[in-house]
Every structure is written in C-alpha cells, then in structure tokens.
Design a protein around this motif. Sequence first.
Motif, short mmCIF file in Angstrom:
data_model
loop_
_atom_site.label_atom_id
_atom_site.label_comp_id
_atom_site.label_asym_id
_atom_site.label_seq_id
_atom_site.Cartn_x
_atom_site.Cartn_y
_atom_site.Cartn_z
N PHE A 35 0.88 -1.17 0.00
CA PHE A 35 0.00 0.00 0.00
C PHE A 35 0.92 1.22 0.00
N ARG A 36 1.39 1.59 -1.18
CA ARG A 36 2.41 2.63 -1.32
C ARG A 36 1.98 3.99 -0.79
N PHE A 37 0.69 4.27 -0.83
CA PHE A 37 0.20 5.56 -0.35
C PHE A 37 -0.65 5.40 0.90
N GLY A 38 -0.64 4.21 1.50
CA GLY A 38 -1.42 3.95 2.70
C GLY A 38 -2.90 3.92 2.38
N LEU A 39 -3.71 4.17 3.40
CA LEU A 39 -5.16 4.25 3.25
C LEU A 39 -5.65 5.56 3.84
N PRO A 40 -6.76 6.08 3.33
CA PRO A 40 -7.29 7.33 3.87
C PRO A 40 -7.83 7.14 5.30
N ALA A 41 -8.00 8.26 5.98
CA ALA A 41 -8.52 8.23 7.35
C ALA A 41 -9.88 7.53 7.38
N GLY A 42 -10.09 6.80 8.46
CA GLY A 42 -11.34 6.07 8.64
C GLY A 42 -11.05 4.65 9.12
N THR A 43 -12.10 3.90 9.36
CA THR A 43 -11.96 2.52 9.80
C THR A 43 -12.06 1.61 8.58
N HIS A 44 -11.08 0.73 8.44
CA HIS A 44 -11.03 -0.17 7.29
C HIS A 44 -11.02 -1.61 7.77
N THR A 45 -11.70 -2.48 7.02
CA THR A 45 -11.82 -3.89 7.35
C THR A 45 -10.91 -4.70 6.44
N PHE A 46 -10.07 -5.53 7.05
CA PHE A 46 -9.14 -6.39 6.34
C PHE A 46 -9.58 -7.84 6.53
N GLU A 47 -9.68 -8.57 5.44
CA GLU A 47 -10.01 -9.98 5.51
C GLU A 47 -8.92 -10.78 4.81
N GLY A 48 -8.35 -11.72 5.52
CA GLY A 48 -7.34 -12.60 4.96
C GLY A 48 -7.92 -13.99 4.80
N ARG A 49 -7.69 -14.60 3.64
CA ARG A 49 -8.19 -15.95 3.36
C ARG A 49 -7.02 -16.83 2.93
N TRP A 50 -6.82 -17.91 3.67
CA TRP A 50 -5.77 -18.88 3.35
C TRP A 50 -6.42 -20.10 2.73
N THR A 51 -6.04 -20.43 1.50
CA THR A 51 -6.54 -21.63 0.85
C THR A 51 -5.38 -22.59 0.61
N LEU A 52 -5.66 -23.86 0.75
CA LEU A 52 -4.67 -24.91 0.52
C LEU A 52 -5.26 -25.86 -0.49
N ASP A 53 -4.58 -26.00 -1.62
CA ASP A 53 -5.03 -26.91 -2.66
C ASP A 53 -6.49 -26.63 -3.04
N GLY A 54 -6.85 -25.33 -3.05
CA GLY A 54 -8.19 -24.91 -3.46
C GLY A 54 -9.24 -24.92 -2.37
N GLU A 55 -8.89 -25.35 -1.16
CA GLU A 55 -9.87 -25.41 -0.07
C GLU A 55 -9.55 -24.35 0.98
N LEU A 56 -10.56 -23.56 1.34
CA LEU A 56 -10.39 -22.54 2.37
C LEU A 56 -10.05 -23.20 3.70
N GLN A 57 -8.94 -22.75 4.30
CA GLN A 57 -8.49 -23.31 5.57
C GLN A 57 -8.70 -22.35 6.73
#
Length: 136
Positions: free
Chosen positions: A104-126
């Motif tokens: 994120f070269r310029f960061g994010l603007p002021a406010g509350t932001h939601t981050f979701e990380g998804r790890w998949t293994l061999d096509g299946e959400l883990q």
Amino acid sequence: MKTIALLTLLVAAIAVPAASALRIPTVGPRINLFAPPATFPADTPFHINHGWVCDDTAPGAIRDCLDAGTRFELLVDGVDVPAAHDLEYDPHGTTSTEADVSNFRFGLPAGTHTFEGRWTLDGELQLDVTQTITFS
C-alpha cells in the motif's frame, strides 16, 4: 495431510512475515493480520504479507504448497487487493515458503477499514481472518 499443513499455517504467521526473507520489495512497516494495530497513521505506506510454510518432508506437502489453489488472498473493505506471489522452493532443505505480498504505497485514507485474509490450501479454504484498523 491437510491438518499438518493447517498447523504449518500457524508457523507461517511467524516465519513468512520477515520482509528480509522475501524476494519481493515491500514498503513501510508490515501489518500482521494475526496481531494488527488498533490504529495506524492515514496516508502512510505499509504492506501485508502472509502465506504458507510447507514442510518438505511431509508426504504430499510440496504438491499442495505448489498447487495453484494454495494462496493467501487479501480483501480490504470487501475489495480484492492485488498481490505479488513469492515462492521460495528449497530442493535441499526441509521447508519451502509461499507468500503473497500487497504493498500500500500511499497507505489508506482516514477512517476505519476492514481487512479480511483468506488462506486456501489446494483450493480449499483453511482459515478466514477479519480485522478492523482505524487509520487517523
């Protein structure tokens, strides 16, 4: 086999993040989705990288790790964020790493932001992790 890999994911939360181990350049500090800051300066560069550490000695682990369906995906405020894919395969070692890096070269603007990380293994959400960070 996938249970072993899921346990390896927990190691990845610690082992993959080291920016010095990545071949892909990063900007600013790293935000770790397992221990994010409550607040972060708005409009300030940062990066997020997560992925997998694969045990090369476990049967089938390298196949699962190198599979196109094995990855880390990041969404910010519900929008998919592009990532550079970093694969470190060591044919003579005991582990290989697979990481996805989003700068994120310029960061994010002021406010509350939601981050979701998804790890998949061999096509299946883990694992699916959601965190909110206030940028001020």
